[in-house]
Design a protein around this motif. Structure first.
Motif, PDB file in Angstrom:
ATOM      1  N   SER A 297      13.435   6.181 -36.778  1.00 18.66           N
ATOM      2  CA  SER A 297      12.960   7.675 -37.048  1.00 18.66           C
ATOM      3  C   SER A 297      12.390   8.280 -37.635  1.00 18.66           C
ATOM      4  O   SER A 297      11.276   8.983 -36.874  1.00 18.66           O
TER       5      SER A 297
ATOM      6  N   GLY B 149      14.966  14.184 -38.032  1.00 17.17           N
ATOM      7  CA  GLY B 149      14.317  12.551 -37.233  1.00 17.17           C
ATOM      8  C   GLY B 149      13.279  11.909 -37.945  1.00 17.17           C
ATOM      9  O   GLY B 149      13.939  10.560 -38.001  1.00 17.17           O
ATOM     10  N   GLU B 150      13.101  12.512 -39.438  1.00 18.06           N
ATOM     11  CA  GLU B 150      12.193  11.021 -39.587  1.00 18.06           C
ATOM     12  C   GLU B 150      13.026  10.761 -41.162  1.00 18.06           C
ATOM     13  O   GLU B 150      12.597   9.764 -41.780  1.00 18.06           O
TER      14      GLU B 150
ATOM     15  N   GLN C 205       8.735   7.207 -34.713  1.00 19.89           N
ATOM     16  CA  GLN C 205       8.623   8.265 -33.679  1.00 19.89           C
ATOM     17  C   GLN C 205       8.395   9.897 -34.164  1.00 19.89           C
ATOM     18  O   GLN C 205       7.450  10.481 -33.649  1.00 19.89           O
TER      19      GLN C 205
ATOM     20  N   THR D  70      17.226   1.537 -39.134  1.00 23.14           N
ATOM     21  CA  THR D  70      17.014   1.997 -37.924  1.00 23.14           C
ATOM     22  C   THR D  70      16.339   3.353 -38.928  1.00 23.14           C
ATOM     23  O   THR D  70      15.139   4.262 -37.223  1.00 23.14           O
TER      24      THR D  70
ATOM     25  N   GLN E 128      19.394   8.103 -39.236  1.00 24.48           N
ATOM     26  CA  GLN E 128      19.194   7.776 -38.582  1.00 24.48           C
ATOM     27  C   GLN E 128      19.289   7.987 -36.218  1.00 24.48           C
ATOM     28  O   GLN E 128      18.123   7.341 -35.806  1.00 24.48           O
ATOM     29  N   PHE E 129      19.207   9.170 -36.643  1.00 23.31           N
ATOM     30  CA  PHE E 129      18.752   9.851 -35.307  1.00 23.31           C
ATOM     31  C   PHE E 129      17.482  10.337 -35.062  1.00 23.31           C
ATOM     32  O   PHE E 129      16.406  10.438 -36.115  1.00 23.31           O
ATOM     33  N   THR E 130      16.501  10.155 -33.904  1.00 29.01           N
ATOM     34  CA  THR E 130      15.352  10.563 -33.552  1.00 29.01           C
ATOM     35  C   THR E 130      15.234  12.762 -33.145  1.00 29.01           C
ATOM     36  O   THR E 130      16.314  13.195 -33.409  1.00 29.01           O
TER      37      THR E 130
END
Length: 468
Positions: free
Chosen positions: A370, A126-127, A373, A366, A130-132
């Motif tokens: 991520s 997630g870090e 988040q 992006t 591009q995805f969480t």
């Protein structure tokens, strides 16, 4: 000489300020003490009635300027708003992630030790992608649904996330495609990265995408897997059909019909196969690789006329598979070999493609989102325990209160009366003092005048000092 006099005057006023401060405070406190005696109330009751104003309170008011207080107040409001917003964002992100990983644990039945590993991987992906982390958890959920164990998920998640990033597809749907197709092909979970690379390379070098290839695999992968065909060879056939405009479900239906007819040929199908000296198995009875079968078909069809090609294609693949077979056979040798070579050299393709897609400002933003988040999830971990305990206590209290309300209404009424008595007891001195003030306005006026006079003296000395 003038400078010396000014210096001496400043010392005198400074000394006066100190003296006036002590005197002002002493006088103000004296007036409050007198008021306490006249009202026959305790000092604490008087201070409560004045909002907590005491000698210390007066001292604090004298030491803070209006400008400083205004700046602190404004800054405090801004800081409070920022902290509240950050707290809320962290809670929202953290709760979503926590809920998702609980779903993963429920489906996979992973132990606490395994969940620590899965949590660490989800947060890492997630870090750095591009995805969480929550989306990474959704990918793990699909893997768990496919029966993958912890080690399988740990090895398989990065490749699937790279494939989703490279293709621009939704991570959950890509996870579903990969896990379903790999199961159909009889592949091990440890091969997921390779599977992702093949799909990424095939979709990049043919007129299709991962989603459409996934739709094709839904139809053909179970049959192809039963024949022992590899994902590389099937992806080659899928890519060649896509270049001719036959994609997704249509490609899957066409290829499935062709393979089904060849596996269990009717007399008519067998007749065409015999004329072409074509068979699915080699001389030892082993199934030929799918690519070899396609190459043999291409060679056999080269000697046929256009009308014969159509007849034989329909005779072998049936009406549903005819168009797909002709698309594969009609591709040039250059196109066939180029796509085959690219698929055979697909190692690392998904990660490389995902990195290229993110190599721009939008990609940087992006990745920044991520990472932010990820920070929110870590912050949530610091206070989630307290929130959960508070929520659970509140839930327990409401439940108990509900049961009590159902079974013992008189008790509830008694609680209400007790609450009223408690309120009256707590605020009784304040109310009494208020009533006394109404009955004795002259005393209040004199007291306030005394306090104001004392503080006025101090303020005047301060003003004189500042003027120097």
């Amino acid at each position: 000489m003038a400078g010396k006099k000014n210096y001496e005057l400043e010392i005198m006023i400074s000394g006066g300020t100190d003296a006036s401060l002590a005197a002002s405070i002493k006088e103000a406190q004296k007036q409050i003490d007198k008021l306490a005696q006249k009202a026959k109330l305790s000092k604490a009751d008087i201070e409560n009635s004045f909002g907590g104003m005491s000698g210390k309170g007066i001292d604090a008011l004298a030491s803070i300027s209006d400008k400083a207080f205004g700046a602190v107040l404004t800054g405090g409001k801004m800081a409070a708003a920022g902290i509240t917003a950050a707290f809320g964002a962290a809670a929202t992100i953290g709760m979503g992630y926590e809920s998702q990983m609980s779903t993963v644990q429920a489906i996979s039945q992973a132990s606490e030790a395994d969940m620590k590993k899965l949590n660490a991987l989800a947060k890492e992906m997630g870090e750095t992608t591009q995805f969480t982390a929550e989306q990474a958890g959704q990918g793990l959920e699909y893997m768990a649904m496919a029966g993958w164990k912890t080690e399988d998920m740990l090895n398989g998640l990065p490749g699937i996330m790279y494939l989703a990033a490279a293709s621009g597809e939704d991570l959950g749907s890509v996870s579903d495609i990969v896990t379903d197709a790999m199961t159909a092909f009889g592949m091990q979970a440890s091969e997921s990265s390779h599977f992702a690379d093949v799909l990424a390379q095939a979709s990049a070098n043919a007129n299709t995408n991962v989603s459409m290839m996934g739709n094709t695999f839904q139809y053909v992968a179970p049959v192809a897997g039963a024949f022992g065909y590899t994902v590389e060879d099937v992806a080659l056939g899928v890519g060649l059909m896509a270049n001719a405009g036959i994609k997704a479900e249509k490609a899957g239906t066409a290829m499935r019909a062709m393979l089904t007819n060849l596996a269990k040929p009717t007399k008519q199908v067998q007749g065409y196969m015999d004329k072409l000296s074509l068979s699915l198995a080699d001389s030892s009875g082993n199934m030929k690789p799918y690519r070899q079968l396609l190459q043999e078909l291409r060679q056999k069809f080269d000697g046929l006329t256009e009308s014969q090609k159509a007849e034989y294609a329909a005779g072998i693949a049936g009406k549903e598979g005819m168009s797909g077979l002709l698309a594969i056979l009609s591709a040039s040798d250059a196109d066939f070999n180029k796509l085959a070579e690219s698929i055979d050299n697909s190692t690392g393709a998904a990660q490389k493609m995902s990195e290229v897609r993110l190599d721009n400002l939008k990609g940087d933003l992006t990745l920044l989102g991520s990472a932010a988040q990820g920070l929110g999830i870590e912050a949530y971990g610091g206070f989630s325990g307290g929130l959960r305990e508070l929520t659970q206590d509140a839930t327990k209290w409401i439940g108990e209160a509900t049961e009590e309300l159902k079974t013992d209404m008189p008790t509830i009424q008694r609680h209400a009366k007790n609450f009223k008595s408690g309120i009256e007891s707590a605020f009784g001195p304040v109310v009494s003092f208020g009533k006394w003030c109404i009955r004795n306005p002259n005393v209040i006026q004199g007291t306030v005048t005394g306090i104001a006079a004392a503080l006025g003296v101090f303020k005047g000395v301060q003003t004189a000092k500042n003027a120097v």
